[in-house]
Design a protein around this motif. Structure first.
Motif, mmCIF file in Angstrom:
data_model
loop_
_atom_site.group_PDB
_atom_site.id
_atom_site.type_symbol
_atom_site.label_atom_id
_atom_site.label_comp_id
_atom_site.label_asym_id
_atom_site.label_seq_id
_atom_site.Cartn_x
_atom_site.Cartn_y
_atom_site.Cartn_z
ATOM 1 N N THR A 58 0.858 -1.251 0.035
ATOM 2 C CA THR A 58 0.104 -0.056 0.119
ATOM 3 C C THR A 58 0.912 1.281 0.072
ATOM 4 N N HIS A 59 1.983 1.265 0.893
ATOM 5 C CA HIS A 59 2.960 2.454 0.918
ATOM 6 C C HIS A 59 4.075 2.048 1.774
ATOM 7 N N ALA A 60 5.128 2.987 2.150
ATOM 8 C CA ALA A 60 6.463 2.548 2.196
ATOM 9 C C ALA A 60 6.475 3.049 3.830
ATOM 10 N N HIS A 61 5.655 2.975 4.547
ATOM 11 C CA HIS A 61 5.702 3.245 6.051
ATOM 12 C C HIS A 61 6.174 2.163 6.567
ATOM 13 N N THR A 62 7.340 2.310 7.429
ATOM 14 C CA THR A 62 7.740 1.295 8.185
ATOM 15 C C THR A 62 7.026 0.236 8.794
ATOM 16 N N PRO A 135 -5.310 9.755 0.337
ATOM 17 C CA PRO A 135 -4.433 10.610 1.026
ATOM 18 C C PRO A 135 -4.149 10.071 2.376
ATOM 19 N N HIS A 136 -2.908 10.028 2.847
ATOM 20 C CA HIS A 136 -2.498 9.542 4.349
ATOM 21 C C HIS A 136 -1.730 10.522 4.728
ATOM 22 N N GLY A 137 -2.290 11.580 5.524
ATOM 23 C CA GLY A 137 -1.559 12.846 5.680
ATOM 24 C C GLY A 137 -0.866 13.573 4.420
HETATM 25 ZN ZN ZN Z 1 1.243 4.712 7.043
#
Ligand code: ZN
Ligand code: ZN
Ligand code: ZN
Length: 241
Positions: A58-62, A135-137
């Protein structure tokens, strides 16, 4: 939460013992993992996960990528595993796990990721994952609307701070919606419970599950206060759609 003594963190209810967010979509002929959180190993052992055909990010957050190395158990006989994400996510994975993208690092037991930039729907066997940017922030993540044999079945949007009109059009009347519902208070990069409930009602989802839940509320106490078609997800939850 490390170091927290709140009633949720001390709860013995397994539904209050929340690891990081991930999901598996499985049908005859295809098993697809969405995200590889730092606790992937514990989650895969608990779920008895033995085989996956591809991984979507979904995205690259840790909290969604740092279990990447444990994917080595899911490669094919040549050590390959198809990995899908947007360009930014794949670049971050390359940075953190360079060996997995280096063709000269093909040792037995290593993970060799075959990267695919998500540029439209991703098809794995009978499953199609339609990316739904949200959007995610300050960030954008890909939620996924999962179709099986052409029928929309379930939408998975674990990290979002809003669901803008174009995404709502795509998701309208989705049978099952799994969506970010982090906590009671608003958060700059996640939906609160009341915001997620509003989205679910607007979309007309038949059934909604809140996910990415922090430690604001006990499952057993909070769930009965939600609208009838909104439930709280919990670790290990299996949905048949
Ligand atoms: Zn995230
Ligand atoms: Zn706590
Ligand atoms: Zn997250």
């Amino acid at each position: 939460m490390i170091g927290c003594d709140c009633e949720v963190c001390r709860s013995n209810d397994p539904r209050d013992q929340r690891l990081r967010c991930a999901a598996v979509a499985r049908t005859q002929g295809a098993t697809v993992l969405i995200d590889a959180p730092p606790d992937l190993r514990a989650q895969a052992l608990r779920a008895g996960l033995r085989k996956i055909d591809a991984v979507l990010f979904t995205h690259a957050h840790t909290d969604h990528v740092m279990g990447f190395d444990d994917l080595r158990r899911f490669t094919d006989a040549e050590g390959n595993l198809p990995v899908y994400g947007d360009a930014h996510t794949l670049a971050r994975l390359r940075q953190a796990f360079d060996y997995a993208f280096d063709p000269s690092c093909k040792y037995p037991g290593y993970l060799h990721a075959i990267p695919h930039i998500i540029a439209g729907p991703v098809t794995v066997g009978p499953l199609t994952f339609q990316p739904v940017p949200v959007p995610h922030g300050r960030f954008t993540t890909n939620g996924f609307l999962i179709h099986e044999a052409g029928c929309p079945k379930l939408a998975y949007l674990p990290d979002c701070s809003d669901v803008p009109p174009p995404a709502r059009e795509v998701l309208r009347k989705v049978p099952v919606l799994v969506i970010d519902g982090l906590r009671e208070r608003p958060h700059p990069s996640h939906l609160s419970v009341s915001q997620a409930v509003e989205v679910a009602a607007d979309l007309g989802a038949e059934q909604t599950y809140l996910t990415h839940i922090a430690h604001d509320f006990l499952h057993a106490r909070r769930e009965p206060t939600l609208p009838p078609r909104v439930r709280l997800a919990y670790d290990g939850l299996c949905l048949t759609v």
